[in-house]
Design a protein around this motif. Sequence first.
Motif, PDB file in Angstrom:
ATOM      1  N   LEU A 180       0.971  -1.127   0.054  1.00 58.57           N
ATOM      2  CA  LEU A 180       0.066   0.059  -0.035  1.00 58.57           C
ATOM      3  C   LEU A 180       1.017   1.233  -0.108  1.00 58.57           C
ATOM      4  O   LEU A 180       0.497   2.286  -0.570  1.00 58.57           O
ATOM      5  N   ALA A 181       2.106   1.285   0.847  1.00 58.87           N
ATOM      6  CA  ALA A 181       2.707   2.471   0.885  1.00 58.87           C
ATOM      7  C   ALA A 181       3.533   2.667  -0.565  1.00 58.87           C
ATOM      8  O   ALA A 181       3.681   3.640  -0.945  1.00 58.87           O
ATOM      9  N   GLN A 182       3.981   1.397  -0.990  1.00 61.41           N
ATOM     10  CA  GLN A 182       4.512   1.464  -2.374  1.00 61.41           C
ATOM     11  C   GLN A 182       3.578   2.305  -3.655  1.00 61.41           C
ATOM     12  O   GLN A 182       3.673   2.808  -4.364  1.00 61.41           O
ATOM     13  N   ALA A 183       2.379   1.567  -3.533  1.00 69.61           N
ATOM     14  CA  ALA A 183       1.337   1.997  -4.354  1.00 69.61           C
ATOM     15  C   ALA A 183       0.952   3.302  -4.517  1.00 69.61           C
ATOM     16  O   ALA A 183       0.994   4.111  -5.063  1.00 69.61           O
ATOM     17  N   ARG A 184       1.058   3.784  -3.082  1.00 69.86           N
ATOM     18  CA  ARG A 184       0.718   5.244  -2.823  1.00 69.86           C
ATOM     19  C   ARG A 184       2.011   6.056  -3.569  1.00 69.86           C
ATOM     20  O   ARG A 184       1.754   7.253  -4.213  1.00 69.86           O
ATOM     21  N   ARG A 185       3.076   5.742  -3.221  1.00 72.55           N
ATOM     22  CA  ARG A 185       4.341   6.393  -3.646  1.00 72.55           C
ATOM     23  C   ARG A 185       4.471   6.590  -5.156  1.00 72.55           C
ATOM     24  O   ARG A 185       4.860   7.515  -5.716  1.00 72.55           O
ATOM     25  N   ASP A 186       4.105   5.272  -5.951  1.00 68.84           N
ATOM     26  CA  ASP A 186       4.255   5.095  -7.192  1.00 68.84           C
ATOM     27  C   ASP A 186       2.935   5.459  -7.957  1.00 68.84           C
ATOM     28  O   ASP A 186       3.065   5.238  -9.448  1.00 68.84           O
ATOM     29  N   ASP A 187       1.926   5.555  -7.221  1.00 72.06           N
ATOM     30  CA  ASP A 187       0.612   6.099  -8.007  1.00 72.06           C
ATOM     31  C   ASP A 187       0.351   4.766  -8.761  1.00 72.06           C
ATOM     32  O   ASP A 187      -0.206   4.959 -10.027  1.00 72.06           O
ATOM     33  N   LYS A 188       0.275   3.608  -8.028  1.00 73.03           N
ATOM     34  CA  LYS A 188      -0.233   2.366  -8.475  1.00 73.03           C
ATOM     35  C   LYS A 188      -1.267   1.605  -8.063  1.00 73.03           C
ATOM     36  O   LYS A 188      -1.851   2.071  -6.886  1.00 73.03           O
ATOM     37  N   THR A 189      -1.906   0.835  -8.819  1.00 74.50           N
ATOM     38  CA  THR A 189      -3.284   0.041  -8.055  1.00 74.50           C
ATOM     39  C   THR A 189      -2.734  -0.881  -7.362  1.00 74.50           C
ATOM     40  O   THR A 189      -1.615  -1.498  -7.579  1.00 74.50           O
ATOM     41  N   LEU A 190      -3.701  -1.376  -6.357  1.00 74.06           N
ATOM     42  CA  LEU A 190      -3.417  -2.449  -5.505  1.00 74.06           C
ATOM     43  C   LEU A 190      -4.905  -3.140  -5.379  1.00 74.06           C
ATOM     44  O   LEU A 190      -5.668  -2.502  -4.699  1.00 74.06           O
ATOM     45  N   LEU A 191      -4.747  -4.502  -5.785  1.00 80.56           N
ATOM     46  CA  LEU A 191      -6.219  -5.234  -5.891  1.00 80.56           C
ATOM     47  C   LEU A 191      -6.016  -6.419  -5.043  1.00 80.56           C
ATOM     48  O   LEU A 191      -4.941  -6.980  -4.872  1.00 80.56           O
ATOM     49  N   LEU A 192      -7.136  -6.569  -4.217  1.00 83.72           N
ATOM     50  CA  LEU A 192      -7.301  -7.736  -3.485  1.00 83.72           C
ATOM     51  C   LEU A 192      -8.299  -8.615  -3.971  1.00 83.72           C
ATOM     52  O   LEU A 192      -9.500  -8.291  -4.249  1.00 83.72           O
ATOM     53  N   VAL A 193      -8.099  -9.897  -4.155  1.00 81.66           N
ATOM     54  CA  VAL A 193      -8.900 -11.085  -4.633  1.00 81.66           C
ATOM     55  C   VAL A 193      -9.267 -11.876  -3.415  1.00 81.66           C
ATOM     56  O   VAL A 193      -8.464 -12.377  -2.659  1.00 81.66           O
ATOM     57  N   ILE A 194     -10.619 -12.215  -3.134  1.00 79.79           N
ATOM     58  CA  ILE A 194     -11.050 -13.375  -2.091  1.00 79.79           C
ATOM     59  C   ILE A 194     -11.814 -14.126  -2.925  1.00 79.79           C
ATOM     60  O   ILE A 194     -12.646 -14.025  -3.595  1.00 79.79           O
ATOM     61  N   LEU A 195     -11.275 -15.466  -2.693  1.00 74.99           N
ATOM     62  CA  LEU A 195     -11.736 -16.718  -3.531  1.00 74.99           C
ATOM     63  C   LEU A 195     -12.269 -17.732  -2.350  1.00 74.99           C
ATOM     64  O   LEU A 195     -11.656 -17.932  -1.736  1.00 74.99           O
ATOM     65  N   ASP A 196     -13.640 -18.126  -2.604  1.00 77.97           N
ATOM     66  CA  ASP A 196     -14.263 -18.989  -1.673  1.00 77.97           C
ATOM     67  C   ASP A 196     -14.703 -20.129  -2.319  1.00 77.97           C
ATOM     68  O   ASP A 196     -15.521 -19.997  -3.399  1.00 77.97           O
ATOM     69  N   LEU A 197     -14.345 -21.224  -2.007  1.00 76.88           N
ATOM     70  CA  LEU A 197     -14.906 -22.493  -2.505  1.00 76.88           C
ATOM     71  C   LEU A 197     -16.251 -22.613  -2.255  1.00 76.88           C
ATOM     72  O   LEU A 197     -16.766 -22.711  -1.013  1.00 76.88           O
ATOM     73  N   ASP A 198     -17.071 -22.970  -3.322  1.00 80.69           N
ATOM     74  CA  ASP A 198     -18.832 -23.064  -3.278  1.00 80.69           C
ATOM     75  C   ASP A 198     -19.139 -24.317  -2.376  1.00 80.69           C
ATOM     76  O   ASP A 198     -18.483 -25.490  -2.737  1.00 80.69           O
ATOM     77  N   HIS A 199     -19.901 -24.296  -1.418  1.00 81.05           N
ATOM     78  CA  HIS A 199     -20.298 -25.486  -0.860  1.00 81.05           C
ATOM     79  C   HIS A 199     -19.328 -26.362  -0.212  1.00 81.05           C
ATOM     80  O   HIS A 199     -19.432 -27.780  -0.400  1.00 81.05           O
ATOM     81  N   PHE A 200     -18.373 -25.786   0.487  1.00 82.40           N
ATOM     82  CA  PHE A 200     -17.129 -26.820   0.784  1.00 82.40           C
ATOM     83  C   PHE A 200     -17.515 -27.426   2.039  1.00 82.40           C
ATOM     84  O   PHE A 200     -16.886 -28.490   2.205  1.00 82.40           O
ATOM     85  N   LYS A 201     -18.496 -26.939   2.861  1.00 81.23           N
ATOM     86  CA  LYS A 201     -18.871 -27.393   3.990  1.00 81.23           C
ATOM     87  C   LYS A 201     -19.699 -28.980   3.562  1.00 81.23           C
ATOM     88  O   LYS A 201     -19.237 -30.039   4.259  1.00 81.23           O
ATOM     89  N   LEU A 202     -20.399 -28.766   2.693  1.00 77.81           N
ATOM     90  CA  LEU A 202     -20.943 -30.168   2.176  1.00 77.81           C
ATOM     91  C   LEU A 202     -19.892 -31.113   1.663  1.00 77.81           C
ATOM     92  O   LEU A 202     -20.269 -32.336   1.791  1.00 77.81           O
ATOM     93  N   TYR A 203     -18.751 -30.484   0.859  1.00 81.13           N
ATOM     94  CA  TYR A 203     -17.880 -31.501   0.405  1.00 81.13           C
ATOM     95  C   TYR A 203     -17.096 -32.151   1.697  1.00 81.13           C
ATOM     96  O   TYR A 203     -16.884 -33.401   1.493  1.00 81.13           O
ATOM     97  N   ASN A 204     -16.596 -31.414   2.564  1.00 80.02           N
ATOM     98  CA  ASN A 204     -16.189 -32.057   3.900  1.00 80.02           C
ATOM     99  C   ASN A 204     -17.047 -33.241   4.372  1.00 80.02           C
ATOM    100  O   ASN A 204     -16.553 -34.226   4.989  1.00 80.02           O
ATOM    101  N   ASP A 205     -18.518 -32.705   4.749  1.00 79.00           N
ATOM    102  CA  ASP A 205     -19.378 -33.554   5.052  1.00 79.00           C
ATOM    103  C   ASP A 205     -19.440 -35.116   4.364  1.00 79.00           C
ATOM    104  O   ASP A 205     -19.400 -36.225   4.914  1.00 79.00           O
TER     105      ASP A 205
END
Length: 403
Positions: free
Chosen positions: A247-272
Motif C-alpha cells: 500500500l505504501a509503495q502503491a501510494r508512492r508510485d501511484d499504482k493500483t493495489l487489488l485484493l482477490v477473495i476466493l471462496d470455494l462453493d459449498h465446501f462444508k458439504l464437500y467435507n461432510d
Amino acid sequence: MDNPSRLYRRELQGRFLGLRFGAAVEDEFVSFLRETQTRNVRFCIWIGLILWMGVACWDVARYVQNIQGTANEAQFLKLLLPARLAGLLALTGLLIGMHRRLWGRWQHVACLVTVSVYCITGFLTGYLYMEMGMGNAMAGSILILMAVFLPCGLTFRETMPTTAALLVAYLLAGWWILSPAEWSEFWAIASLLVLCMMMMAFSSYLRERGTREQFVLRRLLDWEAGHDPLTGLANRRSFQKHFEICLAQARRDDKTLLLVILDLDHFKLYNDHYGHKAGDRALQQVALVLEHYAARPMDLAIRLGGEEFGLLSYADDAKALKLRMQHLLQQLQGLQISHEFSPTATCLTASIGIAQAEATCTTDSLFQQADAQLYRAKNAGRNQVCGPDMDMCAEGPELQVMA
C-alpha cells in the motif's frame, strides 16, 4: 520448488553431521553466515590490530634498548620491521574495505588473505627473535594460529585447509630461518601447534554444527509463523505485513493495489460427504493453482482460513485481473474435483470478489469491499467473478448444474 518447511525439517532429521545442507539451504546458510558475522569480524580485526600495534611498540622498545648498534640491527630493519608493517597494513586495509563495503561477496576471501598474512608475518617475527637470541617468542604462534578459528565467517571446510596451509608455512619458514641447533626446540613447538590445531578444529566443528542447527530451527519457525502449514501459502500475518508494504509503495508510485477473495462453493458439504482428508487434498490443489497467479515480486497468494483464499495483486488492472480470475475458474474445473453434492455443479467451483485499495484504505476496509464483491458473486449464482467497475458479474466456465 519444494516447500521450505519440508526442506528445513529434512535437514533437521539429517542432523547435518557432514556440515553440509542441500544446495538451496546451503546457499542460504552461507549468505546468512557472511551477513551475520560482519560485526564479529570487525571486532576480531580491531582486537588483532590493537595487539599488533602493541607488539610493534614492544619491538621499538627492544630495538632502542637491545638491538640498535648491534650486529642484529640490519636483520631487524630489513626483515622484522617489514613483517610487522605488512601485518599492520593487512589488518588496516581489511577494516577500511569493510567500512566502505569494498569487498562485497568476496569479504570472506579478504578475511582469509588477511588472516594468512597476519599469521605468516607473526611466524616470521617469532623466528627472527629466536635467531637473534632474544628469547623464545614462538609460543605466541599458538595464539596466532587461533586467529584462523576466530569467527571470521569461514566455514569448517574453509578453515581446515587454511590452517593446514599455515602450518606448512610455519614449518617452511622455520626450516629457512633457524639454524640446525634450534630445530629440536622448533619441532617441539611444531608438535604442540599440531595438537592445538586438532583441538581447535574439533571445537570449530562443534560450533559450526550448533550454528547450523540454530539456523535451520530459526528459519523453520520464521517460515511456519508466516505460512499456512497445509497449503504453504502465506497466512494472515504475512498478508498484513505485505499489505502495508504494498500500500505504501502503491501510494508512492501511484499504482493500483487489488485484493482477490476466493471462496470455494459449498465446501462444508464437500467435507461432510467426502471427509476432511479429501477436503485437505482439495485445498492443496486449489492453492497450487492460485500460487501461479502470484508470480510477480509484489504479488502474494494467501490462505485466509478454511476454504477462503486471497490474492494481493500490485500494479494491475481490474479488468485484466478479472479475466485471469475467470481463467482460474476454468483451471479449477480442469482439476475435475468431483462434488456431486453441490447445488451449483458436479465438480468443485469457487466464487471470487475483487476490490481495489484506495489511498486511505486499511486492511479491514479492503476486506469489506472484497467481501461485498464476493457476496455479489454468490448471490448471482456462484462460480462467478465480481469486482469494481463491473456492471455485471463475470461467469465462470459453463458447468453441469445438479438437478
